[in-house]
Design a protein around this motif. Structure first.
Motif, PDB file in Angstrom:
ATOM      1  N   ALA A 160       0.844  -1.196   0.000  1.00 28.35           N
ATOM      2  CA  ALA A 160       0.000   0.000   0.000  1.00 28.35           C
ATOM      3  C   ALA A 160       0.879   1.246   0.000  1.00 28.35           C
ATOM      4  N   LEU A 161       1.941   1.222   0.807  1.00 27.45           N
ATOM      5  CA  LEU A 161       2.870   2.356   0.840  1.00 27.45           C
ATOM      6  C   LEU A 161       3.608   2.504  -0.486  1.00 27.45           C
ATOM      7  N   LEU A 162       4.056   1.388  -1.053  1.00 23.86           N
ATOM      8  CA  LEU A 162       4.739   1.448  -2.345  1.00 23.86           C
ATOM      9  C   LEU A 162       3.823   2.040  -3.418  1.00 23.86           C
ATOM     10  N   GLY A 163       2.562   1.629  -3.397  1.00 22.70           N
ATOM     11  CA  GLY A 163       1.627   2.136  -4.390  1.00 22.70           C
ATOM     12  C   GLY A 163       1.217   3.571  -4.134  1.00 22.70           C
ATOM     13  N   ALA A 164       0.859   3.864  -2.894  1.00 26.01           N
ATOM     14  CA  ALA A 164       0.335   5.197  -2.571  1.00 26.01           C
ATOM     15  C   ALA A 164       1.425   6.263  -2.600  1.00 26.01           C
ATOM     16  N   PHE A 166       4.782   5.913  -3.877  1.00 31.81           N
ATOM     17  CA  PHE A 166       5.705   5.910  -5.002  1.00 31.81           C
ATOM     18  C   PHE A 166       5.023   5.623  -6.341  1.00 31.81           C
ATOM     19  N   GLY A 167       3.734   5.261  -6.300  1.00 32.08           N
ATOM     20  CA  GLY A 167       3.046   4.914  -7.536  1.00 32.08           C
ATOM     21  C   GLY A 167       3.652   3.712  -8.209  1.00 32.08           C
ATOM     22  N   ALA A 168       4.199   2.800  -7.383  1.00 31.20           N
ATOM     23  CA  ALA A 168       4.897   1.620  -7.923  1.00 31.20           C
ATOM     24  C   ALA A 168       4.279   0.367  -7.351  1.00 31.20           C
ATOM     25  N   GLU A 169       4.329  -0.687  -8.153  1.00 37.09           N
ATOM     26  CA  GLU A 169       3.828  -1.982  -7.726  1.00 37.09           C
ATOM     27  C   GLU A 169       4.808  -2.675  -6.788  1.00 37.09           C
TER      28      GLU A 169
END
Length: 176
Positions: A160-164, A166-169
């Motif tokens: 969730a942190l990576l996505g929210a 950094f916009g990364a999977e």
């Protein structure tokens, strides 16, 4: 830097969860094979060889619990289905941010499950609760499930942190 640390942590936690799920599945397979073989041997010998595996259903059910929770934790970032009709025109970065927000729900679910199972483990230990067939203490079973639920929550939070943020999977999941 922070992204790299989160990705590495997620990778190693996923590896641990995959090993746990694999061991539980192999043990479940072993219990099932031994149970079927002993029943077949009993039937072939018309009851002369009456060797049975007691509590096999119970063992399989607890091993399945462990394998499912570990597999969920190992693959939480890959378990989301993107409905193309809703996300067709969105950029990949925005899709990953949206998935990150969605994974916050899985993080909350894992942590809530963990807290409930920790309470159940404490109550089982206090009251001496045991399984029905094998009379195994329930405290360690609940504790194992709590740890696996915590791993689910932690991995979901990492992704969730990576996505929210950094916009990364993340490194662990490939493709959409």
């Amino acid at each position: 830097m922070m992204r790299s640390i989160l990705e590495r942590a997620s990778h190693w936690l996923a590896l641990v969860c995959r090993v746990i799920a694999g061991v539980a599945l192999i043990a479940m397979l072993g219990v099932t094979i031994v149970d079927v073989a002993t029943r077949y041997l009993d039937r072939l010998s018309d009851g002369a060889v009456a060797v049975t595996l007691l509590g096999s259903v119970e063992l399989v059910s607890y091993l399945m619990l462990c394998s499912l929770l570990a597999a969920m934790a190992a693959n939480v970032e890959k378990s989301q289905v993107v409905v193309e009709a809703f996300s067709h025109g969105l950029s990949p970065g925005f899709k990953h941010r949206l998935q990150g927000v969605y994974l916050l729900g899985f993080a909350a679910l894992g942590l809530i499950l963990c807290l409930g199972l920790v309470d159940s483990a404490a109550a089982a230990a206090r009251h001496g609760e045991v399984t029905q067939d094998l009379r195994l203490p329930m405290g360690p079973i609940y504790t194992t499930a709590a740890v696996l639920s915590l791993l689910l929550g932690v991995r979901a939070l990492i992704h969730a942190l990576l996505g929210a943020l950094f916009g990364a999977e993340g490194e662990v999941s490939h493709g959409e």
